[in-house]
Design an enzyme around this catalytic site. Structure first.
Site, mmCIF file in Angstrom:
data_model
loop_
_atom_site.group_PDB
_atom_site.id
_atom_site.type_symbol
_atom_site.label_atom_id
_atom_site.label_comp_id
_atom_site.label_asym_id
_atom_site.label_seq_id
_atom_site.Cartn_x
_atom_site.Cartn_y
_atom_site.Cartn_z
ATOM 1 N N ARG B 22 0.798 -1.143 0.097
ATOM 2 C CA ARG B 22 0.013 0.008 -0.069
ATOM 3 C C ARG B 22 0.702 1.246 -0.123
ATOM 4 N NH1 ARG B 22 -2.549 1.291 4.320
ATOM 5 N NH2 ARG B 22 -1.072 0.522 6.090
ATOM 6 N N THR B 23 0.257 2.361 -0.595
ATOM 7 C CA THR B 23 1.169 3.641 -0.545
ATOM 8 C C THR B 23 1.073 4.134 0.998
ATOM 9 O OG1 THR B 23 0.475 4.002 -2.754
ATOM 10 C CG2 THR B 23 1.290 5.933 -1.547
ATOM 11 N N LEU B 24 2.303 4.294 1.613
ATOM 12 C CA LEU B 24 2.265 4.840 2.736
ATOM 13 C C LEU B 24 2.601 6.304 3.121
ATOM 14 C CD1 LEU B 24 3.591 1.520 4.755
ATOM 15 C CD2 LEU B 24 1.353 2.449 4.830
ATOM 16 N N ASN B 126 -5.256 2.670 0.424
ATOM 17 C CA ASN B 126 -4.049 2.629 -0.545
ATOM 18 C C ASN B 126 -4.190 3.721 -1.626
ATOM 19 O OD1 ASN B 126 -1.846 1.737 -2.170
ATOM 20 N ND2 ASN B 126 -3.124 0.079 -3.105
#
Lengths: 351, 245
Positions: B22-24, B126
């Protein structure tokens, strides 16, 4: 003459026509594998006539009982189509390249009561005949709103029509939600046609038995389409489907060239007049027809009975004065006394 | 540090390994976009920088792209996510063209599509780490809207992303008019970009201005703004405060 030929006499078919056609014919096929039999397909007057050898002690024996029933019904159907061994499955081609199940599905459309559509550059009018099963029941709904800018009129198996209307509403609302913009009607009919095509190519499905007149707007103005059970769709200036639609089509053919520039009121009037044509003699009353309108700047809606009656009055009055008839007719609304030959064996679920 | 976040992507509860899917946080980012409606359509300005944290690493990134016939998309935030969005839109425009039926996607449709995409990604934890600006003209009507990485979406006469919201929009609120000519519009945008250049540490002095009108999209060649550093206060900066600070 071929000795097999005399088998046809027992079927009470149009032998004379067959003989005449044979003399002029081009194709004749012999059925193989199923024992003796003669299949002839000729181009007769007005359509293909197809004959099948009657009951034989073959593997097709199990179809006996239904064959007789089918034969009667088909005889009734202008003697154009007959039960043959290629018509059980939708996934079976005939030797001449036809899918009979699909064609039979199109016959179902002709059983329904008439639906008519016309369009101008900016408006579409959909009208239909209200047919009730009996005096006791109400009439079935044949025109559905799909979205503010799309409406559909159906003829044939109403249940199939309802399911497809629900599908159309779903497509329209999904598009609206994602793009905040109305779904162009031309794209909707393609989705619908593709859906119908699937049913013509799966052995566990059957074609939808309903014809749809889809009227709607897109960027280039108002459009009217006809969607067939076969998965074909066509665009029309005006069209009619269902029983006795030919009368309406004849009326529309005379006038369609002027429709593009018609005013909204003239379009409605023409629609109601076309409906009257399909009634063939029965007095036109606002209770007998449903009319809906949509257009640029005008969302889809039904016209109320009063408005329809007012339009009827504008032309009925003239006719009445000429013929000296009163407008009050004995109320026999749903009793389809004026039914043509096409409706006697109509199945209860159809309209 | 591992911890589980129950994410329902149709599978079972995911562990920290899946977090890397996921984009963090963003890595290579673009800074502000500023856009205004003007007389003939929409004007949009952006610089060409891609920062890698505090490093001004990439100096030739085009952050504004034409979409279909009628729209222009500008993005700030994670550059790779912007490229992903361009791929989605490419597919969307392709399918729209394949219909070949006289109907085409306008800026409103594209904006709403993007809103749906951004919001749905946000719901899955995400996100596409971008703030997008969508401008366009169709049938004589100008359209300008914005979508953020959490799916907040709106339209306005002038929009900006990131630092632009704080530095440029006050200027625009004072000086924007509906009937700006092209030259006046460009001057106004340059004024905003100059302030951003002075005050935004991730801005670089290499910008593009894009215009979209009924005729179509044009993106200018990169150029730089003149800056002035000879303010008296910059002379002898430590006067009055001798010492290391």
């Amino acid at each position: 003459m071929d000795p097999n030929f005399k088998l046809f006499d027992t079927c009470d078919l149009d032998t004379q026509g067959l003989i005449a056609a044979l003399n002029a014919t081009t194709d004749a096929f012999y059925v193989s594998g199923a024992g003796l039999g003669l299949r002839i397909e000729t181009a007769g007057c007005g359509g293909l006539t197809r004959k099948e050898p009657p009951e034989r002690e073959t593997t097709a024996g199990k179809r006996k009982a239904s064959d007789e029933e089918e034969e009667e019904e088909e005889e009734r159907l202008n003697k154009k189509m007959f039960r043959n061994q290629y018509d059980t499955d939708v996934t079976t081609w005939s030797p001449t390249g036809r899918l009979f199940q699909v064609e039979y599905a199109m016959e179902a459309v002709k059983q329904g009561s008439a639906a008519i559509g016309l369009r101008s550059r900016s408006h579409v009018v959909l009208a239909c005949v209200n047919k009730a099963q009996s005096e006791l029941s109400s009439h079935q709904k044949k025109i559905f709103k799909v979205d503010d800018h799309i409406g559909v009129a159906i003829a044939g198996l109403t249940a199939d029509g309802r399911v497809l209307s629900r599908y159309m509403r779903s497509e329209a609302i999904n598009h609206s939600f994602t793009y905040e913009s109305p779904l162009p009607v031309g794209r909707l009919v393609v989705h619908l046609a593709d859906k119908a095509q699937v049913c013509t190519q799966r052995s566990w499905k059957r074609p939808y038995g309903v014809g749809l007149l889809v009227g709607g707007l897109d960027e280039s103005g108002a459009h009217l389409y006809y969607n067939c059970p076969s998965g074909n769709y066509f665009e029309y200036q005006a069209f009619a489907i269902g029983s006795r639609s030919q009368a309406a089509k004849t009326y529309l053919e005379r006038r369609f060239e002027s429709f593009a520039d018609s005013s909204r009121e003239d379009l409605i009037k023409d629609a109601i007049l076309a409906v009257r044509e399909t009634l063939q003699g029965e007095t036109l009353k606002s209770s007998l027809c449903t009319v809906s309108v949509l257009g640029v700047g005008e969302p889809f809606h039904f016209l109320d009975q009063e408005t329809i009656q007012n339009v009827i009055d504008t032309f009925e009055k003239v006719a009445d004065e000429e013929e000296g008839e009163g407008e009050a007719e004995p109320a026999a609304p749903a009793e389809e006394g004026g039914d043509g030959t096409g409706d006697q064996d109509v199945a209860p679920m159809e309209t | 540090m591992t911890f589980t976040i129950p994410i329902d992507n149709g599978d079972s509860v995911k562990t920290a390994e899946a977090d890397s899917q996921r984009t963090l946080y963003p890595y290579v980012t673009g800074t502000s976009i500023v856009a205004i409606k003007y007389k003939d359509g929409v004007l949009m300005a952006s610089d060409m920088g891609g920062s890698y944290g505090s490093t001004l690493r990439y100096k030739n990134i085009e952050r504004m792209k034409a979409i279909g016939k009628h729209s222009l998309l500008g993005a700030s935030g994670e550059i790779s996510d912007f490229q992903e969005i361009l791929r989605y839109l490419d597919e969307l425009v392709l399918n729209d063209n394949m219909w070949d039926d006289g109907n085409s996607l306008g800026p409103k449709e594209v904006h709403n599509y993007l809103t749906r995409v951004m919001y749905n990604r946000r719901n899955k934890f995400n996100p596409l780490w971008n703030t997008l600006v969508l401008g366009g003209v169709k049938n004589g009507e100008s359209y300008l809207g914005m979508v953020s990485m959490i799916g907040v979406s709106f339209e306005d006469n002038h929009v900006a992303t990131g630092f632009g919201n704080h530095l440029a929009r006050p200027i625009l609120r004072d000086e924007w008019r509906a009937d700006l000519s092209f030259e006046d519009g460009v001057k106004l945008l340059e004024k905003c970009m100059r302030v951003l250049l002075y005050r935004d540490r991730s801005a670089i002095n290499k910008l593009q201005i894009a215009k979209i009108t009924e005729e179509g999209v044009t993106v200018s060649q990169p150029y730089s703004l003149k800056t002035f550093w000879e303010f008296k206060a910059f002379n002898n900066p430590t006067a009055g405060a001798e010492g290391s600070w």
